[in-house]
Design a protein around this motif. Structure first.
Motif, PDB file in Angstrom:
ATOM      1  N   THR A 185      -9.169 -28.565 -35.976  1.00 15.07           N
ATOM      2  CA  THR A 185      -8.712 -29.664 -36.831  1.00 15.07           C
ATOM      3  C   THR A 185      -9.414 -30.977 -36.523  1.00 15.07           C
ATOM      4  O   THR A 185      -9.973 -31.620 -37.412  1.00 15.07           O
ATOM      5  CB  THR A 185      -7.188 -29.858 -36.671  1.00 15.07           C
ATOM      6  OG1 THR A 185      -6.517 -28.655 -37.039  1.00 15.07           O
ATOM      7  CG2 THR A 185      -6.695 -30.995 -37.562  1.00 15.07           C
ATOM      8  N   GLN A 222      -2.653 -33.138 -35.897  1.00 16.60           N
ATOM      9  CA  GLN A 222      -2.298 -31.725 -35.806  1.00 16.60           C
ATOM     10  C   GLN A 222      -1.057 -31.499 -34.945  1.00 16.60           C
ATOM     11  O   GLN A 222      -0.229 -30.633 -35.260  1.00 16.60           O
ATOM     12  CB  GLN A 222      -3.465 -30.911 -35.257  1.00 16.60           C
ATOM     13  CG  GLN A 222      -3.205 -29.411 -35.223  1.00 16.60           C
ATOM     14  CD  GLN A 222      -2.901 -28.843 -36.595  1.00 16.60           C
ATOM     15  OE1 GLN A 222      -3.705 -28.994 -37.507  1.00 16.60           O
ATOM     16  NE2 GLN A 222      -1.758 -28.195 -36.758  1.00 16.60           N
ATOM     17  N   ASP A 225       1.757 -32.164 -37.142  1.00 20.37           N
ATOM     18  CA  ASP A 225       1.917 -31.019 -38.046  1.00 20.37           C
ATOM     19  C   ASP A 225       2.712 -29.909 -37.375  1.00 20.37           C
ATOM     20  O   ASP A 225       3.583 -29.284 -37.995  1.00 20.37           O
ATOM     21  CB  ASP A 225       0.540 -30.481 -38.452  1.00 20.37           C
ATOM     22  CG  ASP A 225       0.175 -30.820 -39.887  1.00 20.37           C
ATOM     23  OD1 ASP A 225       0.842 -31.698 -40.485  1.00 20.37           O
ATOM     24  OD2 ASP A 225      -0.769 -30.213 -40.408  1.00 20.37           O
ATOM     25  N   ASP A 226       2.401 -29.639 -36.109  1.00 16.05           N
ATOM     26  CA  ASP A 226       3.088 -28.568 -35.396  1.00 16.05           C
ATOM     27  C   ASP A 226       4.542 -28.927 -35.103  1.00 16.05           C
ATOM     28  O   ASP A 226       5.414 -28.053 -35.072  1.00 16.05           O
ATOM     29  CB  ASP A 226       2.334 -28.241 -34.101  1.00 16.05           C
ATOM     30  CG  ASP A 226       0.970 -27.625 -34.373  1.00 16.05           C
ATOM     31  OD1 ASP A 226       0.754 -27.127 -35.494  1.00 16.05           O
ATOM     32  OD2 ASP A 226       0.109 -27.671 -33.475  1.00 16.05           O
ATOM     33  N   ASP A 229       6.641 -28.312 -38.228  1.00  9.99           N
ATOM     34  CA  ASP A 229       6.936 -26.913 -38.516  1.00  9.99           C
ATOM     35  C   ASP A 229       8.345 -26.541 -38.032  1.00  9.99           C
ATOM     36  O   ASP A 229       8.899 -25.520 -38.445  1.00  9.99           O
ATOM     37  CB  ASP A 229       5.902 -25.996 -37.859  1.00  9.99           C
ATOM     38  CG  ASP A 229       5.910 -24.597 -38.454  1.00  9.99           C
ATOM     39  OD1 ASP A 229       5.822 -24.482 -39.692  1.00  9.99           O
ATOM     40  OD2 ASP A 229       6.025 -23.624 -37.691  1.00  9.99           O
ATOM     41  N   THR A 237       6.972 -31.174 -46.485  1.00 11.61           N
ATOM     42  CA  THR A 237       5.761 -30.600 -45.902  1.00 11.61           C
ATOM     43  C   THR A 237       5.016 -29.685 -46.861  1.00 11.61           C
ATOM     44  O   THR A 237       3.810 -29.472 -46.712  1.00 11.61           O
ATOM     45  CB  THR A 237       6.097 -29.796 -44.630  1.00 11.61           C
ATOM     46  OG1 THR A 237       6.959 -28.700 -44.976  1.00 11.61           O
ATOM     47  CG2 THR A 237       6.785 -30.667 -43.589  1.00 11.61           C
TER      48      THR A 237
END
Length: 336
Positions: A185, A222, A225-226, A229, A237
């Protein structure tokens, strides 16, 4: 399977554009025009798949990063529009290939291209976008930019393979996790900022500083982003929560939960990584919350964003620099 971005996504993307990209609004429109022109192919399926994924939403952070870095370095030529489109094509190609590897069905609130058109079409159109991007690089007429972007695409591919190797491996530690996201990423963020600097013909130290800014920004992005989740809203999202767990990806929240959790919590996370699937999502989510894993991960992202801002210390004051600083703040504050 939804067919368009949700109202929540549409609103947040508009707010993002106003907040971060107001300075480069005209340039972003010019980049969109280049993208539309360069998507042309005599092969109808190529056009159909490429246009679907390019115009399915997304933050367009990477092409914006080219424009902001170029502006911060005093460059205002049209080559920045071509280069920003190149970065977006490379990113889109990786998305097409990613979704095939991950067997994803949802991205940005819409069905993935592979879910709609099939895996073969997605892989081949991804290849088309990669090759088109390299055709476009030539028109920028900079061997240095060619070098940076060709190296970046190779490292991104290595990152994809590293992530594949790490899937279902509960022994992945933070170092291995960070290597994957810096390859997979952050490298394209780094290349976007660095090539913008190259267009501006700045000194070697300034180029390195902007590359470092992009790398730390992409890493922070990133990590968040994790985190999302396990903490975001699917309406925000645009993907199913728990996708990473279902695919057996040992992301930072899971690594922290195994490290800091009680034995039964660590074992629940380990079993989920090793076997994948969504059945254990509630137990894993409980372990993540009990251990403060999301807060730990956000702190890591905040530290990366601080390093990104620090990399801009030697850059002259400008509205473009201000926007780059704001982008680093957005990377960790966002909920989509």
């Amino acid at each position: 399977m939804t067919s368009a971005p949700t109202p929540s996504q549409t609103l947040q993307q508009a707010q993002l554009a106003n907040r971060l990209f107001g300075l480069i609004a005209a340039d972003m429109s010019a980049v969109d025009a280049v993208i539309r022109a360069r998507l042309h192919s005599e092969v109808a399926l190529v056009r159909q798949v490429a246009e679907y994924i390019i115009h399915s939403g997304g933050k367009r952070l990477r092409p914006a990063l080219v424009l902001l870095a170029a502006g911060a370095c005093g460059f205002d030529g049209k080559e920045k529009h071509e280069l920003a489109a190149v970065i977006e094509f490379i990113h889109t190609a990786t998305l097409l290939h990613d979704d095939v590897v991950d067997e994803s069905e949802l991205r940005r609130g819409r069905g993935t291209a592979n879910a709609l058109f099939g895996n073969a079409a997605s892989v081949l159109v991804g290849d088309f976008l990669y090759s088109r991007a390299f055709q476009m690089m030539v028109s920028v007429d900079s061997m240095r930019i060619m070098q940076v972007l060709s190296d970046a695409t190779n490292i991104i591919a290595e990152g994809e393979v590293l992530q594949l190797m790490n899937c279902h491996d509960a022994d992945v530690d933070e170092t291995r996790y960070l290597q994957v996201i810096r390859y997979k990423t952050a490298k394209l963020f780094e290349a976007a900022a660095q090539t913008g600097a190259i267009l501006g013909r700045v000194d070697a130290q300034t180029e390195r500083n902007l590359a470092a800014y992009g790398m730390h920004l992409g890493t922070a992005f990133q990590i968040v982003d994790d985190v999302l989740d396990y903490s975001g809203s699917e309406a925000d999202t645009g993907k199913h929560l728990g996708d990473d767990l279902a695919e057996g990806k040992p992301t930072l929240p899971l690594i922290y939960a195994m490290r800091d959790g009680a034995p039964e919590e660590a074992d629940a996370v380990r079993q989920a990584i090793e076997h994948g699937g969504r059945d254990s999502f509630p137990a894993v989510l409980k372990a993540i919350k009990n251990t403060g894993a999301l807060e730990h991960a956000r702190q890591c992202a905040t530290a990366e964003a601080a390093l990104a801002r620090a990399a801009l210390d030697g850059l002259g004051a400008s509205q473009y620099r201000d926007s780059l600083l704001e982008l680093a703040a957005f990377a960790v504050e966002r909920n989509f």
